[in-house]
Design a protein around this motif. Structure first.
Motif, PDB file in Angstrom:
ATOM      1  N   GLU A 167      52.125  59.649 -28.990  1.00 31.07           N
ATOM      2  CA  GLU A 167      50.930  60.494 -28.962  1.00 31.07           C
ATOM      3  C   GLU A 167      50.638  60.892 -27.529  1.00 31.07           C
ATOM      4  OE1 GLU A 167      47.532  56.955 -28.740  1.00 31.07           O
ATOM      5  OE2 GLU A 167      47.819  58.088 -30.600  1.00 31.07           O
ATOM      6  N   TYR A 168      50.162  62.106 -27.357  1.00 31.41           N
ATOM      7  CA  TYR A 168      49.876  62.630 -26.022  1.00 31.41           C
ATOM      8  C   TYR A 168      48.788  61.786 -25.375  1.00 31.41           C
ATOM      9  CZ  TYR A 168      48.558  65.920 -22.336  1.00 31.41           C
ATOM     10  OH  TYR A 168      48.271  66.500 -21.126  1.00 31.41           O
ATOM     11  N   ALA A 169      49.020  61.369 -24.137  1.00 34.45           N
ATOM     12  CA  ALA A 169      48.110  60.450 -23.453  1.00 34.45           C
ATOM     13  C   ALA A 169      47.072  61.159 -22.602  1.00 34.45           C
ATOM     14  CB  ALA A 169      48.917  59.482 -22.588  1.00 34.45           C
ATOM     15  N   GLY A 170      47.048  62.496 -22.651  1.00 35.26           N
ATOM     16  CA  GLY A 170      46.070  63.234 -21.865  1.00 35.26           C
ATOM     17  C   GLY A 170      46.574  63.527 -20.467  1.00 35.26           C
ATOM     18  N   PRO A 171      45.840  64.340 -19.705  1.00 28.58           N
ATOM     19  CA  PRO A 171      46.296  64.744 -18.373  1.00 28.58           C
ATOM     20  C   PRO A 171      46.427  63.593 -17.381  1.00 28.58           C
ATOM     21  CG  PRO A 171      44.035  65.447 -18.774  1.00 28.58           C
ATOM     22  CD  PRO A 171      44.572  64.965 -20.079  1.00 28.58           C
ATOM     23  N   GLU A 172      45.712  62.500 -17.600  1.00 33.16           N
ATOM     24  CA  GLU A 172      45.805  61.371 -16.677  1.00 33.16           C
ATOM     25  C   GLU A 172      46.930  60.414 -17.051  1.00 33.16           C
ATOM     26  OE1 GLU A 172      42.075  59.462 -16.299  1.00 33.16           O
ATOM     27  OE2 GLU A 172      41.104  61.176 -15.342  1.00 33.16           O
ATOM     28  N   GLY A 173      47.527  60.592 -18.234  1.00 33.05           N
ATOM     29  CA  GLY A 173      48.656  59.779 -18.642  1.00 33.05           C
ATOM     30  C   GLY A 173      48.283  58.347 -18.960  1.00 33.05           C
ATOM     31  N   VAL A 174      49.319  57.542 -19.186  1.00 32.53           N
ATOM     32  CA  VAL A 174      49.139  56.119 -19.475  1.00 32.53           C
ATOM     33  C   VAL A 174      48.927  55.370 -18.163  1.00 32.53           C
ATOM     34  CG1 VAL A 174      50.177  54.067 -20.527  1.00 32.53           C
ATOM     35  CG2 VAL A 174      50.628  56.339 -21.495  1.00 32.53           C
ATOM     36  N   ASN A 175      47.924  54.507 -18.125  1.00 23.23           N
ATOM     37  CA  ASN A 175      47.635  53.706 -16.930  1.00 23.23           C
ATOM     38  C   ASN A 175      47.482  54.563 -15.671  1.00 23.23           C
ATOM     39  OD1 ASN A 175      47.754  51.413 -18.503  1.00 23.23           O
ATOM     40  ND2 ASN A 175      49.879  50.926 -17.930  1.00 23.23           N
ATOM     41  N   ASN A 176      46.811  55.692 -15.843  1.00 26.08           N
ATOM     42  CA  ASN A 176      46.535  56.582 -14.707  1.00 26.08           C
ATOM     43  C   ASN A 176      47.825  57.109 -14.063  1.00 26.08           C
ATOM     44  OD1 ASN A 176      44.566  57.955 -13.204  1.00 26.08           O
ATOM     45  ND2 ASN A 176      44.669  56.460 -11.530  1.00 26.08           N
ATOM     46  N   THR A 177      48.864  57.255 -14.860  1.00 22.40           N
ATOM     47  CA  THR A 177      50.148  57.792 -14.388  1.00 22.40           C
ATOM     48  C   THR A 177      50.423  59.080 -15.156  1.00 22.40           C
ATOM     49  OG1 THR A 177      50.954  55.544 -13.998  1.00 22.40           O
ATOM     50  CG2 THR A 177      52.601  57.301 -14.033  1.00 22.40           C
TER      51      THR A 177
END
Length: 549
Positions: A355-365
């Protein structure tokens, strides 16, 4: 007194390849650490997010950018100074770059140091295979040149664990110490090369015939100048040099002439395809992949990543043992097939279960743009490891073995330099664009590389001839076969491996009943229009459709 054991010679020379491996993991192991991300932080709120994705791509890509230039320059250095001294010059440049990198105060200084390091890697990665190819026997040439890839894998693994250990240090020492330690193998390379002989083929081109014969006797005859194989090699080299004498002044334009363009494109694409497998992307940015699968601490990321480096080292060994028996073509074809399988599998897993994790990604990556968990995440990790296990014994070593084998002596230094520069140009592009690609097209990155792998399978099958177990002079006859396809020579799919024959040649200087005929025709304007070398042994035949050499 120079050392004559070819395995010792190769072991020292391939440290030049190890420098590339050190650089890969010194970056991949460090970019996820808080010490690095805080020191080079570019986030607006100073949240230790590290450099922006495009800037991190530029930092990573600066090394292959320098390598591209170094590879091109290495052709001139190698022809002027010799293969040996060109490699030694590369070692000196590496030390200078490592000093700057380890002392970096800002991103600009880091990039400059990495460009200089890259310049060194470009020189060494282009000329170490040439040096070994011109010294090794045909029956072991593949494994000895392939040892460069093994050195790269060792460099990656060793530097990764050094970087992992240093990640527990406080502040900038966490990355300054491993970057400074990179100097040690280059220092060892420089002093080790002092004790090694120069390439006999380069000596022959410089009319240093006594030195050429002495090196052949040292390396292949255990000091016996009357060894049958030494006599045969010396004779072949002398015939080739005399034949090419009118082509002594070679420029890169020579590689674009009709009689060379086919070989040039094969050598260049060998290196381009090796990058488009996606392997170095895995090496540089593997921490992003494991972040997507739920590794949420620096230690977990680094330990998960380190497994693939161990796989890389171990799985390169089968190629070193068997690539001269397997041949180059089957190895490349099998590798492309398996790697495409794992790339498409990863794409399917991420598309179906992620699933798409958003513009900030997983764990702010931001580069870790897809979140996946549970059994599908484990399957992604497994496919990643299997991909590495498929690359290591196939495209990894053969991409270094193949280019030095396909070019004639007069252009070999510059031709391999051009081929290697293509590797670094593609490496630069991928290192720079893959982080934004993970952000923008997410799992489709795997589809892209899967398509490349299918394309390279087709290209290898149609255009890449077999070169294993042939002398460098004999490979010429494949491309200049007057009975083959015009401009191409013997069709690639009709070339074979004959391991038994070359062993007979190395032991006895010839095959029982073998006759040799060397014809040279049409030397016009310093270029060879047609050359045919026929070597027929009992039980072998050469026709207009198939030629066994």
């Amino acid at each position: 007194m120079a050392w004559g054991n070819i395995y010792l010679i190769a072991a020292i020379a391939v440290i030049g390849g190890g420098l590339f491996g050190f650089d890969i993991s010194s970056m991949s192991a460090i970019i996820s650490t808080p010490q690095y991300r805080c020191y080079f932080d570019q986030s607006p709120d100073r949240s230790c997010a590290g450099p922006r994705p495009d800037v991190q791509g530029g930092i990573t890509a600066s090394m292959p950018g320098g390598s591209w230039l170094g590879a091109l320059v290495s052709g001139f250095l190698s022809d002027i100074l010799g293969r040996k001294r060109a490699i030694m010059a590369g070692a000196v440049v590496w030390v200078i770059g490592s000093v700057i990198v380890s002392a970096s105060q800002n991103i600009g200084m880091l990039i400059v140091g990495r460009i200089i390091n890259g310049f060194s890697v470009g020189i060494c990665s282009a000329q170490v295979p040439v040096y070994i190819a011109e010294l090794a026997k045909p029956s072991t040439r593949g494994r000895l040149i392939g040892a460069q890839q093994w050195a790269i894998t060792w460099g990656i693994m060793i530097m990764f664990y050094i970087s992992y250990g240093c990640s527990f240090l406080d502040g900038p020492q966490a990355f300054r110490v491993p970057w400074a330690l990179q100097m040690l193998p280059a220092i060892g390379l420089f002093f080790g090369m002092i004790m090694l002989p120069e390439s006999p083929r380069w000596l022959a081109r410089k009319d240093r015939w006594e030195d050429c014969h002495a090196v052949l006797a040292l390396v292949h005859g255990k000091g016996d100048p009357n060894n049958p194989f030494v006599a045969r090699e010396y004779k072949d080299i002398k015939e080739m040099v005399e034949f090419e004498r009118q082509n002594a002044d070679v420029t890169y334009l020579e590689l674009l002439k009709p009689n060379m363009i086919n070989r040039t494109h094969i050598g260049v694409f060998t290196q381009i395809w090796s990058q488009l497998t996606g392997m170095n992307v895995m090496m540089y940015y593997i921490t992003y992949v494991f972040t997507m699968t739920g590794a949420d601490s620096t230690s977990a990321l680094l330990l998960s990543s380190s497994i693939q480096y161990v796989i890389n080292v171990v799985m390169t060994v089968p190629a070193l043992l068997f690539v001269d028996r397997w041949g180059r073509r089957p190895t490349l074809l099998v590798g492309a097939t398996f790697m495409a399988t794992w790339m498409f599998a990863n794409a399917g897993l991420l598309a179906s279960y992620g699933e798409y994790a958003g513009p900030e990604g997983v764990n702010n990556t931001p580069e870790a743009s897809t979140r996946i968990s549970g059994p599908p995440a484990k399957a992604v990790i497994a496919c990643t490891y299997l991909f590495v296990a498929s690359f290591a014994p196939t495209w990894g070593p053969v991409s270094w073995i193949y280019p030095p084998e396909i070019y004639p002596l007069r252009v070999r230094g510059k031709a391999v330099a051009l081929s290697t520069s293509a590797n670094w140009a593609m490496n630069f592009a991928l290192a720079y664009f893959v982080p934004p690609a993970f952000v923008n097209i997410t799992w489709k990155v795997y589809i892209l590389f899967g398509v490349f792998l299918v394309a390279m399978f087709i290209h290898v099958f149609l255009m890449f001839p077999e070169t294993a177990n042939k002398t460098l002079e004999e490979v010429e006859s494949i491309f200049l076969d007057p009975h083959g396809i015009k401009g191409i020579g013997t069709p690639a799919w009709k070339t074979k491996v004959n391991h038994k024959r070359i062993l007979d040649v190395e032991r006895h200087g010839s095959v029982a009943g073998e006759g040799e005929e060397v014809e040279t025709k049409g030397i016009t304007g310093g270029s060879v229009e047609e050359r045919r070398i026929e070597r027929q042994s009992s039980g072998e035949r050469s026709t207009g459709d198939e030629k066994k050499i």
